[in-house]
Design a protein around this motif. Structure first.
Motif: not given
Length: 248
Positions: A98-106, A110-112, A208-214
């Motif tokens: 359910f994580q939002k993607k494709g935006t700076r707030p997202a 997700v990293l937080t 962390i890298i995988a999360t950023i890529n996703a």
């Protein structure tokens, strides 16, 4: 007595028999034994039905069934960590679904969520990150922000992501209080209280890298620095450059 156990089912079966046929159950051992035997089998069947019913929902699933949920929805992209509990794994699956993607707030969210620390994101093409010449006050002041930007870097960002705090390891009490305790002084536990090999982290650099890529938009150029929280910029230790070619 709980719903569906042997005692409950035995009581239900006895209630279906006509009253007065067998008198006191203590005086009818044959029919009583037969009913208890049937109830024993039905109790096992009921437990199996309830177990499999629980596995039809992610939040109530357990064991390998949680792994099957992750595999069905996310393929091999979110494996269970060594020693990770069902509750922790279910939470990570829900975040991934359910994580939002494709935006700076997202990306910040997700990293937080993953590391417990908010990242620093710098976009060279974004005036709010770089500041503006001629503005002498406020967050948009170039002198206040002190980072040079460029319109020649569209769809680009630099992300500083902080590792989560590790648990489980220590350098040993002899180092923390060498005057009172030492490695050669009894009890031994005073000198050897743990090992760095015992450290456990909820997210590795690869996570962390995988999360950023996703999370990042397709076709963007992202520079990532992964470091420990509170480390000065000059000491940043792990830097990655992600571009469209890293997306599989």
């Amino acid at each position: 007595m709980a719903t569906g156990d042997q005692s409950d089912i035995t009581s239900r079966l006895r209630s279906y028999l006509p009253r007065g046929w067998f008198g006191d159950w203590s005086e009818a051992p044959i029919i009583g034994g037969l009913i208890v035997g049937i109830a024993s089998v039905l109790a096992v069947a009921y437990a199996l039905v309830m177990f499999f019913w629980a596995q039809t929902r992610l939040q109530t699933s357990s064991g390998g069934w949680v792994d099957l949920w992750a595999s069905d929805f996310l393929g091999t992209g979110l494996p269970r960590k060594p020693g990770e509990t069902d509750a922790s794994y279910i939470q990570r699956i829900q975040v991934a679904l359910f994580q939002k993607k494709g935006t700076r707030p997202a990306m910040v969210a997700v990293l937080t969520q993953l590391t417990g620390n908010a990242p620093i994101i710098f976009e060279p093409n974004r005036p709010l990150d770089t500041g503006c010449l001629g503005v002498n006050s406020g967050p948009a002041s170039f002198c206040g922000v002190a980072r040079m930007g460029s319109l020649a870097c569209p769809y680009s960002a630099l992300i500083t992501a902080y590792r989560p705090q590790v648990t489980g390891g220590s350098l040993g009490a002899a180092y923390a209080n060498a005057v009172a305790w030492s490695a050669i002084r009894a009890p031994t536990s005073h000198g050897y209280t743990g090992s760095l090999a015992d450290e456990i982290t909820i997210a590795t650099d690869a996570d962390i890298i995988a999360t950023i890529n996703a999370t990042r938009p397709i076709g963007t150029n992202i520079g990532v620095c992964v470091t420990n929280y509170g480390v000065a910029p000059a000491q940043l230790d792990s830097t990655f450059i992600l571009d469209a070619s890293t997306i599989s």
